[in-house]
Design an enzyme around this catalytic site. Structure first.
Site: not given
Length: 838
Positions: A460-461, A503
């Site tokens: 996950d960004i 994301e």
């Protein structure tokens, strides 16, 4: 024979001898047969003309039905795809992009839904479609010309009739017309063939056949006087036999071969018939292959290369080619080359770079090399992918054959786009969640069968929403693409990477232990952290949090693996982000147990009415007069006779989506208490959760609550944290504007903490900023923080915005803040939160 018959016969004989000068008996017989044949031919021509006309009309009707059906299906799919695209853009509020689309002729918001029993309706060349988004209704008009390249296609056997295709609400009865109604609409795709066109073609063919037959008969009749009857009649008999054999066995199994044994007129006729037979068979094969490329969705979806290989081999056979090649050219991944069976046997090798250079922006052209023709046809699939067909032939292909190849490739392009929509992420061109789940299940079965490990990494960004809303969605998309590139470079060829969510990315690592996955995940994390993502000379930090799981620890079950990886990701986020974490089975069970307990505490507190508002005083900096209170949520624990502070349950309330409910309970209790205590003129500060300000209706509900308790909304300050503001600037901006019209005041909480952005001071009509406690602690000793606060106060005063400092605990802090010019103060130095107001 009677006298009258004899008289007629004598007169005929006299006419033949004296007028036609036929003295020979054989000549007379020949002329008699010729006369009889002529009469028979005329009668037969009339009968055959009638029969062929009727048959041709039926065939034309059948062909126009089939052609209309195919075009209607293709244009229906095109219309549905375009409509879904517009609806998606509408959901993403891309109004300007919709209006700029040349295919959109009408786009407007309407007051109520269109009262139609179907999804599409047609008027004056525009296909209308109504759509509801939120509380609004939209009328979308799509230019019918968008479908023209499909419905106006002249390809196929029906092209000989020069048909007309158009969209209409009615189907004409004056000509040979076929109308195929569009699904969920009030209009048809109408295909029409003019009656005179069919009559002209049919009469021409009948006349041509009659002339050929008549000429052949005369030749045979004349030659029969000089050669043996059987020899003369053999070619005709042989052709007749072949025609009868074709009638029984079909065109594909019988060939005309008379031309191989002679070169007379009948041999030429046989040659023409054979060419005509081949042409019909070839056309049938062409149509069949086109139909297969349109209908065999399953074959293409499961294995595109296999179906393409089959199609190339069929093209070679149908067009009598020496070999053909299909090249998939991609900007972001390796090119793929597929050779037909003939091309493989002849050892044909293609240099993709040379082919691309040779095409040089051309869509198609024909090259000649050593007396052989090389056909190049290029089709763009999307911005990334294009298809190039190369065919090798001894003979130059006809224009209709080139059009046929173009249709086949167009069908390939269409099916690839359908396949990509189903299995690939639109932006990143990597497998989407659906495809990832299919691959994960497949790899788990394989790992279990061979007793080998398999691991996954859920990535996950960090703070992606802040990137998106601070720099724009284009920059956000660019960040996603860069992360995908780094992921591809960081994993093995055997690993599978896909977009799991907004994301979030999932990497499937076959035959990899948990230790190996930990190392691989650390490599990914470091590569992304070290990447320099620069936009407009601004370096944007990119980091990721990663949760990993493996079959060795978590079992051969996709849901358990994903749950374990998700919990690992949750742990990485909770412990500061930019980390790789995984949980043991015991840790997972403990975490799930704690989550269950936390959820029960929240649910029972709401159900048992144990949510309590606490009030912390806010004072004026110059007089220390109490001017208002901040309302804080607490949960009463009767077993321990104590109150649970907000920081201990707010994260779980967000996780279990009950924070909005808690907000409303606290607001209702606090406002009623203030009204009962007759403190209606003091300022009241409420914290707003992100879910609360996402719904404009919450403001209307709050206003009703204030009015029913005789409290003025001008005394209410609604707070939102700076981090939450940055997460959705557009929604918050509209929310504040609407709230201001109702009389509410708005404050930004935790200002200057972590993200320090002045954008909403410029664009938002806010009334107050609350300085974060991290700036207040030891402010009397920290000169840098004093400079920061002075700058904030200066900008705030310029915008007529008040400044409040919270978490003031020492006298020295109070005196410093007073000197700096802060308007209001809050903290333990002036009073702790209590459930009562003095």
């Amino acid at each position: 024979m009677g006298f009258k018959e004899s008289k007629i016969c004598f007169r005929i004989n006299y006419f033949v001898e004296n007028v036609l000068k036929a003295r020979s008996f054989a000549t007379k017989i020949t002329l008699m047969f010729l006369a009889l044949f002529t009469i028979s031919t005329i009668i037969s021509f009339g009968v055959l003309s009638y029969y062929h006309i009727q048959q041709s009309l039926k065939d034309a009707k059948k062909h126009i039905d089939l052609a209309t059906t195919i075009r209607q299906n293709l244009s229906q799919q095109k219309l549905e795809i375009f409509t879904k695209k517009i609806e998606k853009m509408l959901k993403n509020k891309l109004i300007s992009e919709i209006k700029s689309d040349p295919n959109i002729k009408v786009f407007k918001e309407i007051n109520e839904p269109i009262n139609k029993p179907f999804k599409y309706f047609y008027e004056n060349g525009i296909i209308y479609h109504s759509y509801k988004f939120g509380e609004s209704f939209y009328l979308i008009g799509i230019d019918e010309k968008m479908l023209y390249y499909i419905i106006m296609s002249k390809s196929g056997i029906v092209s000989i009739y020069n048909p007309d295709f158009y969209i209409s609400k009615t189907v004409s009865n004056n000509e040979i017309c076929s109308g195929k109604k569009y699904d969920n609409s009030d209009f048809y795709l109408v295909g029409c063939i003019k009656n005179e066109t069919v009559l002209k073609i049919t009469l021409g063919n009948v006349f041509k056949d009659s002339i050929i037959f008549f000429s052949s008969f005369i030749s045979i009749l004349l030659l029969s006087f000089f050669v043996v009857r059987k020899i003369v009649l053999f070619p005709l008999t042989f052709l007749t036999y072949k025609l009868e054999e074709i009638n029984e066995k079909g065109l594909e199994k019988v060939k005309f071969t008379l031309q191989h044994f002679g070169s007379d007129e009948l041999a030429k006729v046989s040659s023409l018939l054979e060419e005509f037979r081949k042409s019909i068979v070839k056309s049938n094969h062409k149509f069949k292959l086109i139909f297969e490329t349109v209908t065999k969705m399953i074959s293409i979806s499961n294995n595109f290369n296999k179906f393409a290989y089959y199609t190339l081999n069929r093209i070679d056979k149908i067009l009598n080619m020496e070999g053909s090649v299909l090249i998939s050219v991609s900007k972001f991944s390796k090119n793929d080359i597929l050779y037909s069976e003939n091309a493989e046997k002849k050892g044909i090798l293609i240099d993709v770079n040379q082919v691309i250079e040779k095409l040089n922006n051309k869509e198609n052209f024909i090259d000649v090399n050593n007396g052989k023709f090389i056909i190049y046809i290029k089709k763009e699939v999307d911005d990334d992918l294009s298809l190039i067909f190369i065919g090798f032939s001894k003979e130059k292909l006809k224009e209709e054959d080139l059009q046929y190849l173009d249709v086949i490739l167009s069908n390939f392009v269409y099916k690839i786009n359908i396949y990509n929509l189903a299995t690939l992420d639109f932006l990143t061109k990597i497998p989407n969640r659906r495809k990832l789940m299919m691959d994960l299940e497949k790899e788990i079965l394989r790992a279990k069968r061979f007793n080998r490990p398999l691991s996954i990494a859920l990535i996950d960004i960090d703070d992606f929403k802040i990137i998106n809303d601070s720099f724009g969605h284009d920059v956000g998309d660019l960040a996603l693409l860069h992360v995908v590139d780094i992921l591809k470079d960081s994993i093995r060829l055997t690993d599978i990477v896909g977009r799991y969510g907004g994301e979030e990315f999932l990497v499937i690592m076959p035959e990899t232990s948990l230790d190996g996955t930990l190392k691989a995940a650390e490599k990914i994390r470091k590569n992304i952290e070290q990447y320099s993502f620069i936009v407009n000379d601004t370096k944007i930090p990119l980091t990721v949090s990663i949760g990993i799981a493996g079959t060795e620890l978590h079992g051969y079950d996709s849901q358990l693996l994903l749950k374990a990886a998700d919990l690992g990701l949750y742990k990485a986020k909770k412990e500061g982000k930019n980390r790789v974490e995984f949980l043991t089975k015991d840790e997972i069970e403990s975490l799930i147990s704690n989550e269950f307990e936390s959820k029960n505490i929240l649910v029972s507190a709401i159900k048992e009415d144990r949510i309590v508002p606490f009030f912390q005083p806010i004072v004026k900096s110059d007089t220390l007069e109490i001017v208002g209170y901040e309302v804080l949520a607490r949960i009463y624990i009767p077993e321990e006779d104590k109150y649970l502070p907000a920081y201990k349950f707010i994260p779980e309330a967000i996780r279990y989506r009950v924070l909005e409910k808690i907000d409303k309970i606290v607001q209702e209790k606090a406002i009623r208490y203030i009204s009962e205590k007759n403190k209606k003129n003091i300022l009241i500060f409420f914290n707003m959760s992100k879910t609360f300000f996402e719904k404009v209706s919450n403001l209307d509900d709050l206003l009703l609550l204030l009015n029913s308790n005789d409290v003025n909304p001008n005394n209410i300050f609604l707070e939102v944290t700076e981090e939450e503001a940055l997460s959705d600037l557009t929604t918050l901006k509209e929310y504040i504007r609407y709230g201001k019209t109702l009389g509410f005041n708005f404050a930004i909480d935790d200002f200057g903490a972590g993200y320090s952005n002045f954008i909403y001071l410029k664009h938002f009509p806010i009334d107050l900023v609350k300085l974060d406690g991290s700036l207040i602690s030891d402010i009397d000793k920290d000169v840098d923080d004093q400079v920061i606060i002075e700058s904030i106060i200066k900008i705030a005063r310029h915008k007529n915005i008040k400044v409040l400092a919270e978490m003031v605990e020492e006298k020295e802090e109070y005196e410093t803040l007073k000197r700096l010019g802060v308007d209001y103060l809050q903290g333990y130095y002036f009073g702790k939160p209590t459930p009562y107001i003095d």
